[in-house]
Design an enzyme around this catalytic site. Sequence first.
Site, PDB file in Angstrom:
ATOM      1  N   ARG A  52     -52.500  27.390 -38.207  1.00  0.00           N
ATOM      2  CA  ARG A  52     -51.156  27.981 -38.327  1.00  0.00           C
ATOM      3  C   ARG A  52     -51.057  28.858 -39.575  1.00  0.00           C
ATOM      4  NH1 ARG A  52     -46.153  23.939 -38.376  1.00  0.00           N
ATOM      5  NH2 ARG A  52     -46.864  23.620 -40.495  1.00  0.00           N
ATOM      6  N   HIS A 105     -49.755  47.516 -50.661  1.00  0.00           N
ATOM      7  CA  HIS A 105     -51.130  48.005 -50.737  1.00  0.00           C
ATOM      8  C   HIS A 105     -51.663  48.134 -52.153  1.00  0.00           C
ATOM      9  CE1 HIS A 105     -49.958  49.338 -46.618  1.00  0.00           C
ATOM     10  NE2 HIS A 105     -51.083  48.688 -46.409  1.00  0.00           N
ATOM     11  N   LYS A 151     -44.653  30.760 -41.008  1.00  0.00           N
ATOM     12  CA  LYS A 151     -44.234  29.896 -42.126  1.00  0.00           C
ATOM     13  C   LYS A 151     -44.335  30.736 -43.396  1.00  0.00           C
ATOM     14  CE  LYS A 151     -44.760  25.050 -43.433  1.00  0.00           C
ATOM     15  NZ  LYS A 151     -43.338  24.723 -43.469  1.00  0.00           N
ATOM     16  N   GLU A 184     -34.006  24.368 -34.211  1.00  0.00           N
ATOM     17  CA  GLU A 184     -34.687  23.317 -34.986  1.00  0.00           C
ATOM     18  C   GLU A 184     -33.804  22.955 -36.160  1.00  0.00           C
ATOM     19  OE1 GLU A 184     -38.257  24.726 -36.953  1.00  0.00           O
ATOM     20  OE2 GLU A 184     -37.340  26.653 -37.412  1.00  0.00           O
TER      21      GLU A 184
HETATM   22  N1  PMP Z   1     -39.490  23.660 -38.953  1.00  0.00           N
HETATM   23  C1  PMP Z   1     -39.499  24.208 -40.177  1.00  0.00           C
HETATM   24  C2  PMP Z   1     -38.588  25.342 -40.468  1.00  0.00           C
HETATM   25  C3  PMP Z   1     -40.375  23.717 -41.158  1.00  0.00           C
HETATM   26  O1  PMP Z   1     -40.396  24.265 -42.381  1.00  0.00           O
HETATM   27  C4  PMP Z   1     -41.220  22.636 -40.849  1.00  0.00           C
HETATM   28  C5  PMP Z   1     -42.197  22.114 -41.871  1.00  0.00           C
HETATM   29  N2  PMP Z   1     -41.565  21.415 -42.895  1.00  0.00           N
HETATM   30  C6  PMP Z   1     -41.151  22.074 -39.565  1.00  0.00           C
HETATM   31  C7  PMP Z   1     -40.281  22.621 -38.636  1.00  0.00           C
HETATM   32  C8  PMP Z   1     -42.034  20.932 -39.167  1.00  0.00           C
HETATM   33  O2  PMP Z   1     -43.359  21.366 -39.047  1.00  0.00           O
HETATM   34  P1  PMP Z   1     -44.606  20.453 -39.372  1.00  0.00           P
HETATM   35  O3  PMP Z   1     -44.502  19.256 -38.492  1.00  0.00           O
HETATM   36  O4  PMP Z   1     -45.786  21.288 -39.055  1.00  0.00           O
HETATM   37  O5  PMP Z   1     -44.528  20.091 -40.815  1.00  0.00           O
END
Ligand code: PMP
Length: 289
Positions: A52, A105, A151, A184
């Site tokens: 990732r 750059h 991320k 989420e």
């Molecule tokens: N959503 C967000 C926005 C996150 O930052 C994270 C990680 N803290 C997650 C979901 C959960 O992902 P993971 O299980 O890979 O930590």
Amino acid sequence: MSLQVWIDGKLVNKEDAKVSVYDHGLLYGDGVFEGIRAYSGKIFECKAHLSRLYDSAKAIRLSIPYTPEELEKVIYQTMAANNFKDCYCRLVVTRGVGSLGLDPHNSPGPSVICICDLIRLYPAEMYENGMAVITASVIRNHPNALSPRIKSLNYLNNILAKMEAIEAGVPEAVMLNHSGFVAECTADNIFIVRHGEVLTPPASEGSLEGITRGVIMNLARGSMIPMHERRLERHDLYIADECFLTGTGAEVIPVTKIDGRPIGTGKPGPITLKLLGAFHKLVRLVEQD
Ligand code: PMP
């Protein structure tokens, strides 16, 4: 001895672990990161996290100056320097030092940082009795503006929602997407249970493809619990029998109240507890307690 932080090939004391004010990670949030846990001396889901990280970097056109195998060694090296067997590891890749102005750059190259430390996101009591959350008024970034699957070092969208939660007296907020569907939480993925089925929104609804989310989906399927990715409305949260969140920092935590409404019986439900137990067994938390 001071905590040791790895920066660009060197282990330095935490107090000396500094980046330039010209680093575009600081100036513009130009960079990516990973949060990874190690249990009993082993990095949990290392390949998935590194994959990732490289995908996030590719999405922002940042080339990481190490191979995934080298970065895995960096994490183990930083853990060993701090005598950690159970810890949280933060890999950060910034665009590096540049000049004022957005153009990436003119930077000599990215900076890579590895921090290993301890972390506890929520009080222990909430893992037992469940947590209350709200739905935030701030919506998740539109995937065509900045994909939530990246991320990136820019968490303002999530931080604004987190502030709403804190102001409402709860530790976490559910974020809806631009179409009003559940995406989420600010740093966790969300699951509900309804009529014996475990449901979570697909990543295309505006969430990070959480590694813990993937682990829980596999555990559910392995336990013959029906598990589906499905588009969810806020209404689905309100009528859910159970709810829980997953994340590397949070691990697995039951949710028992959303926007002041009790979920199910108002206590962590049986399927949540089953998956929580299976997760603990997997990471051997149970044996260590
Ligand atoms: N959503 C967000 C926005 C996150 O930052 C994270 C990680 N803290 C997650 C979901 C959960 O992902 P993971 O299980 O890979 O930590």
